[in-house]
Scaffold this motif. Sequence first.
Motif: not given
Lengths: 830, 238
Positions: A1, A5, A9, A12, A295-299, B96-97, B99-100, B120, B123-125, B127-128, B130-131
């Motif tokens: 990111m 960004h 984030f 927000r 972190r599950t979602l990729g962070a 994690a990367r 999965r993103a 919001e 939007m999270l995935p 943003e994570l 970088n789309t």
Amino acid sequence: MSFMHQLRFTWRALRRDFRAGELRVLAFALIVAVASVTAVGFFTDRIGRAMERQAADVLAGDLLATSGFPIPQEIHDQANSRNLDTAMHTRFPSVVINTEDESQLVAVKAVTLGYPLRGALQLSTLDDPDNDAPLGVPSPGSVWIDNQLKGILAISQGDTLTLGARDFLVERLIVYEPDRGENVFEIAPRVMMNTVDLESSELLGEGSRARYTLLMAGEIEPVGDMRDWLDENMADEVRVQSVQDGSPQLQRALSRAQRFLGLASVVTVLLAGAAIALAVRQFALRQSDASAVLRTLGASRREVVIWLVLRLCAIALLASFIGVVIGWFAQLVLAELLVTWFKLDLPTPGLWAPLVGTLTAFIAVAGFGLMPVLRAGRVAVMRVLQRDYSGLDSSLLVTTLLGLVATYFVVLLQSRDWLLSAIVVAGVVLMLAVFAFFGRYIVKLVRVLAGKRFRLSVAGLQRRAGSSVVQLAAFGMGIMALLLISIVRVDVLAAWEQDVPEDAPNVFVVNIQPDQVEGFRQRLDEQQIDSAGVFPMVRARMVSHNGKPILSNPEDERQQRHARREYNLTYSDEQPLANEIVEGEWWPTDGTAEPAFSIEEEWATDRGYEVGDMLTFKVAGVETSAKIANIRKVDWESFQVNFFIMASPAALEGMPATFVTSFHSDENFSTATSGWAREFPGIAALDIGAIIKRIKLLMERASLAVEYVFLFTLLAGICVLLAAVQSSQAERKREAAILRALGASHKQIRESIVAEFAILGAIAGFLAAMFATGVAWTLSRYVFELPFHFNAFLWVVGVVGGAIGISVAGFLATRAVLDTPPVVALRHNA
Amino acid sequence: MSSVTNNTQSAQESDLQSVLSAEQIEKTVSGPSGQLTILHALDIDVRSSEATAIVGPSGSGKSTLLGILAGLDSPTSGTVTMLGESLNELDEDGRARLRAGKVGFVFQSFQLLPGLTALENVMLPLELSNTDNAEERAHGMLEQVGLADRTSHQPLQMSGGEQQRVAIARAFVARPALLFADEPTGNLDSATGTKITDLMFSLREEQGAALVLVTHDDRLAQRCDRCLKMADGKLVTL
């Protein structure tokens, strides 16, 4: 990111945090910390400096260099190179003669333009004492005189006086002379003249006993620098005096005010720090679930931690800004009140206070927040699937250590004293340890003692043993700080009130001859004046200490000065009222006392004299020797006649003495003392009412500052309580939902919560009262030098106030617990 | 070795690319009475667009297996390969990367971030990963799950069914290749549960994502291409 960004984030997330009220307590605690630190910073900086200036009034300058010889040019040059304002005065005894050919011994003070550099003379015309006359210095060819001389020589406006080889026009009456109080025993009446007339009046010849003084004033730093230079290079040539060496009464009032402000601000910062610690921990705890989801979602962990850190920084910055603004306005209000009193422009507020405020916020957030935030970033991701996965790993030791380091630096910023800060941190550690250790046992004990009715509440406390102890410590610390500041505040204020009582003597009468004593006593009785007694005063020079001559090296200017100096000694069977023996014993009061001396504590300490040392004084050519029998602590604020050196009658009786007394008079000074000068020739009555009035005013204003700062301490205390209550809210919500699901009524749950907080508050209040008493004793004795009064009421306030206060605060803060439908609470916490 | 092997796969399935495979994975934890093995040397292979259900009673290790397959947890031994990369060789941040934007999740407890609006959260995935056009796409996705009028609502202002629909929108918004679902209807009533299941399966079919679904609901499991049963930390084919 990308970084942009991340910033977006963070922004927000921040909006979200504020919307959800997550950061309310943290932001509130930070704002209070910054506002109080900033406001106190401004007080001690601006007002402290102004108060010092006020104290500088009694010297008429910030720094004085005095000598028996004209002040060396080098000193003038050094003062000029530091851009200090300077003025001179030259004092010497002389005789004035009026048109009736009556003469009087006077104390002449020849001044240069600019005198006084600090404070102001109060002048009037001779005909009308209430008519303020313009200020300045006597114009060449004229003199100003005081009330005493006016009375003795019956001088009117426009009269002339002969002084030395010249006649002078009497121009003004001196109603108040700021630096007159420096030596109230300077008995001769005052004549003030312009230095330019000194030569033509031929007053100063060879061997004349003149004292030359250079007055200096300016900003704190160059003045301090000049003092250091004088101490290093001119210690033998001149006697140096600054505000710190000024009048003992003012100095004590001032230093007490500053110590109290310092203490209140340290306590405020400690409390706000505790609130920040609790709130930041709570924030990190709540973020651990969000961190797992992200972190599950990729962070990555790094990203999660960066977001949290950025958010904390943003909060710290925002809170600092608001806090500095509030602090600024808070000091403006007080400064406005004080401006009229100081009669001078307050020094401009420096940047130091807002800087310290902002630094405090960041240190507190970093110290208390870094570890919880790092831990929130490392929380097991599996929590999204299985909640029993550990929330936070337990690096309690590191967290605590980091918190203590932060506490140390935050206190250090306030106190600017390495050792004091270490002591404060050690005290906090000790207190927390005691709270943690005893808290656990007391909760157990309460469980045994509690009836069926409170079983649920006590069980609640035990179930949340960890957070109960944290809450107990936080409540305890909050209550202790409030109790402590309250007692010290009340004691300090009361001591000030008592220090200068309403009926403090405002007139001193000196130089009463032995054959006048009886007549003078009768005169006082006739005028219904109640004096504190008439004391003999013997003027003496010190010859030797333990057989060693004071003037062992005749080349040494300092020794010469000491040997030349005349002391005022008194003798008495009775121990004076405002004096306390700190070492040794008072001599027998039945007239059988051997020759002995009693000396004042600081005077003894400065010279290294101890009980048992042999002192020899010379009075009118006769030597008298005696041992030091005791050391006294003198209450200078009593304004009674006090002496550095007292003797038993056997040591001094029969020696040439004059007598001195003091009393309080509600009458106008001139009216009260009218006719005395002619009835008792040679006596001198001195009006110190103006000095007392100024000291009382200083104390009143200082009290105002004290009360004001106390408000911030109170706010910080409330912050801690709120943060502590909030820390168990989520747990309580879930428990209340379960209980309600099982059929508990609103009332039952409310009672249980209130009882739980009341028990917690009472225990915390008890432990807090214990600590507050100990700390107050230490502070009273060693810091404020005030008598300590054991206060049983404190324990009542601690326990009862703690129980009521905490239960009300707890109930109000956990209302949401009852307002949340059980299904929502259970679903949300599933 | 588990009784389940991939030799039962049909010819049609074998044409599809493997998106997730696990070999000989084992999970042991230390408990009060010594070491406890939760998973016993499991093999599993998931092909693209394939829906795999894992069923079994509570405590059989389903969620632990799901966590390991999704890279949320590490196995004690064995290897997991996701989207062609070995998870064993990646640290947690690397996983994690990976999965993103490519892996979606639907949880029993929704796991929406409280305080963030529905939009919001969705939007999270994006943003994570970088789309671009994150907001636009999230809007579109919420419209697709029937929540166009609830975009600015926060999770606590929505019903359980609505929250799960937001979670589904969040799971599908980045068009993931792989979707993990853990008891997605566990917190919902049966009517709402059916609607949610329909929504999830229709979106999966439309996007062609592979699905690994953990459930104890047989009806839900039957909608998958294949069903594996967990018992005592072992897998058997149904």
